[in-house]
Design a protein around this motif. Structure first.
Motif, PDB file in Angstrom:
ATOM      1  N   ASN A 152       0.821  -1.215   0.000  1.00  0.00           N
ATOM      2  CA  ASN A 152       0.000   0.000   0.000  1.00  0.00           C
ATOM      3  C   ASN A 152       0.857   1.267   0.000  1.00  0.00           C
ATOM      4  N   SER A 274      -3.129   8.600  -4.326  1.00  0.00           N
ATOM      5  CA  SER A 274      -4.116   7.989  -5.229  1.00  0.00           C
ATOM      6  C   SER A 274      -4.662   6.680  -4.675  1.00  0.00           C
ATOM      7  N   GLN A 275      -4.235   6.317  -3.453  1.00  0.00           N
ATOM      8  CA  GLN A 275      -4.774   5.121  -2.823  1.00  0.00           C
ATOM      9  C   GLN A 275      -6.221   5.345  -2.392  1.00  0.00           C
ATOM     10  N   LEU A 276      -6.952   4.248  -2.189  1.00  0.00           N
ATOM     11  CA  LEU A 276      -8.357   4.333  -1.812  1.00  0.00           C
ATOM     12  C   LEU A 276      -8.516   4.561  -0.301  1.00  0.00           C
ATOM     13  N   LYS A 277      -9.744   4.779   0.110  1.00  0.00           N
ATOM     14  CA  LYS A 277     -10.028   5.259   1.458  1.00  0.00           C
ATOM     15  C   LYS A 277      -9.614   4.287   2.551  1.00  0.00           C
ATOM     16  N   ASP A 278      -9.678   2.994   2.295  1.00  0.00           N
ATOM     17  CA  ASP A 278      -9.328   2.040   3.343  1.00  0.00           C
ATOM     18  C   ASP A 278      -7.851   2.131   3.715  1.00  0.00           C
ATOM     19  N   GLY A 355      -6.443  10.456   0.569  1.00  0.00           N
ATOM     20  CA  GLY A 355      -6.503   9.858  -0.758  1.00  0.00           C
ATOM     21  C   GLY A 355      -7.707  10.389  -1.517  1.00  0.00           C
ATOM     22  N   GLU A 357     -10.627   9.518  -2.013  1.00  0.00           N
ATOM     23  CA  GLU A 357     -11.990   9.368  -1.500  1.00  0.00           C
ATOM     24  C   GLU A 357     -12.240  10.024  -0.152  1.00  0.00           C
TER      25      GLU A 357
END
Length: 384
Positions: A152, A274-278, A355, A357
């Motif tokens: 990640n 640019s990683q997602l919210k999790d 990120g 989101e």
């Protein structure tokens, strides 16, 4: 008869001695001639060697130069048992303790990595240049925050579609509260097109707005701060440059700001991951907040100072907001900038806050937390 025999014997002995001396003289003469052949190249090699060595160290990549960090990295590749074995040569009492069997593969891997930059224990070193997109894992985790690993890592934003770019709202720079501390902080944005698009129906939040959030909280703490909102993307378009030249343009902007305000020392380049919210969200004191990761460029002589600065901010996060920092990542190589303008100051940092989101509320909370730990660091240094 006896006299003739004696004469013949002495004559034979004299002739043998003469031939032997001539043979020895011929051998010595040949050795001298051979030595003369090698003297000239040997002298030439001794003369050229210093220049060749200097040229080698000049053209070799910075990551291979001798430094504390590079020596530490090289030493880290060697087995601990081997260091212990070396100590036994100096202090015989170490031999009384049992030592682990030396793993030959570790030595082979260390030598192979030094020669080819490929580690037998790390598949990323030989897959990174072969698989498209695999280069995002080229970074090195200097300090791992909670939940951070090589699956990640921060992902740099891609070049945006010009038609989809909307301009952030223009707001006055915070400064109504008189600053008790000299204006030494510069907030700027290399990728001004970055934005957050929450999935809850909220309007997009521009990265420049996050800078305003941080600046407002710093101003409340009477910390002098300057926010540079120069649109780097617009500069690139005017000059016909590619998106990959963003850091070249932002470097010019930062250098100009420093020239106008020589006191600027803390240079903070604000991005979003640019990683997602999790990956980019943490729950702190029952509230969701956008996590922050520090990125250090490892391709300039002073990057170790930048790494110490980032590590200090990470430790403050851990002390006051445990779990909010994703850690410190060092990036270098052909697939990234490698400097991020951090050679302009020992107190320069690139942060990836949240990120794509994360919501406005999460960003506001995290901006306040970052302003808190940055103000603590600045006050501690200025009060020394």
């Amino acid at each position: 008869m006896q006299a003739e025999f004696r004469s013949a014997f002495f004559f034979s002995a004299y002739a043998y001695r003469t031939r032997r001396e001539k043979g020895l003289a011929r051998i010595l003469l040949q050795k001298k001639s051979n030595a003369a052949i090698w003297i000239a190249p040997a002298c030439a090699a001794l003369i050229v060697m210093p220049f060749w060595t200097a040229g080698l160290f000049t053209v070799m990549p910075f990551s291979y130069h001798f430094s504390f960090e590079s020596m530490s990295r090289a030493a880290a590749e060697l087995p601990v048992s081997s260091f212990y074995r070396l100590l036994t040569f100096e202090n015989k009492s170490f031999k009384a303790a049992k030592t682990e069997q030396v793993d030959t593969l570790q030595w082979v891997d260390a030598a192979f990595h030094a020669a080819s930059s490929i580690s037998l224990r790390d598949p990323r070193t030989f897959l990174g240049k072969e698989l498209p997109g695999f280069s995002i894992y080229d970074g090195r985790i200097l300090i791992a925050g909670e939940g951070t690993n090589y699956t990640n890592m921060p992902i740099e934003s891609v070049e945006p579609d010009p038609k989809s770019i909307s301009q952030p709202p223009v707001e006055d720079e915070p400064g109504q509260v008189p600053a008790a501390y000299e204006k030494k902080i510069l907030l700027y944005f290399t990728h001004t097109s970055e934005a957050f698009t929450p999935g809850n129906g909220q309007a997009p939040v521009h990265i420049v707005e996050v800078g305003d959030m941080i600046a407002e909280k710093l101003a409340e703490r009477k910390i002098g701060v300057s926010v540079n909102k120069t649109d780097i993307g617009e500069l690139l378009n005017k000059k016909g440059k590619q998106y990959s030249a963003s850091y070249e343009e932002s470097r010019t902007v930062v250098a100009s700001a420093q020239q106008q305000q020589p006191s600027l020392e803390y240079l903070i380049d604000i991005h979003r991951d640019s990683q997602l919210k999790d990956v980019t969200t943490a729950v702190i004191n029952g509230q969701q907040m956008a996590k922050t990761v520090f990125v250090v460029g490892g391709e300039h002589p002073g990057y170790e100072e930048n790494a110490r600065f980032a590590a200090a901010l990470h430790e403050l996060f851990e002390k006051y907001y445990p779990g909010l920092s994703r850690g410190v990542i060092v990036k270098s190589g052909s697939q990234t900038n490698g400097k991020f303008n951090q050679d302009l100051s020992k107190r320069a940092a690139l942060i990836e806050m949240g990120g794509v989101e994360n919501t406005r509320e999460e960003l506001e909370r995290s901006a306040a937390a970052f302003a808190d730990i940055l103000s603590r660091f600045v006050k501690s240094e200025q009060n020394e």
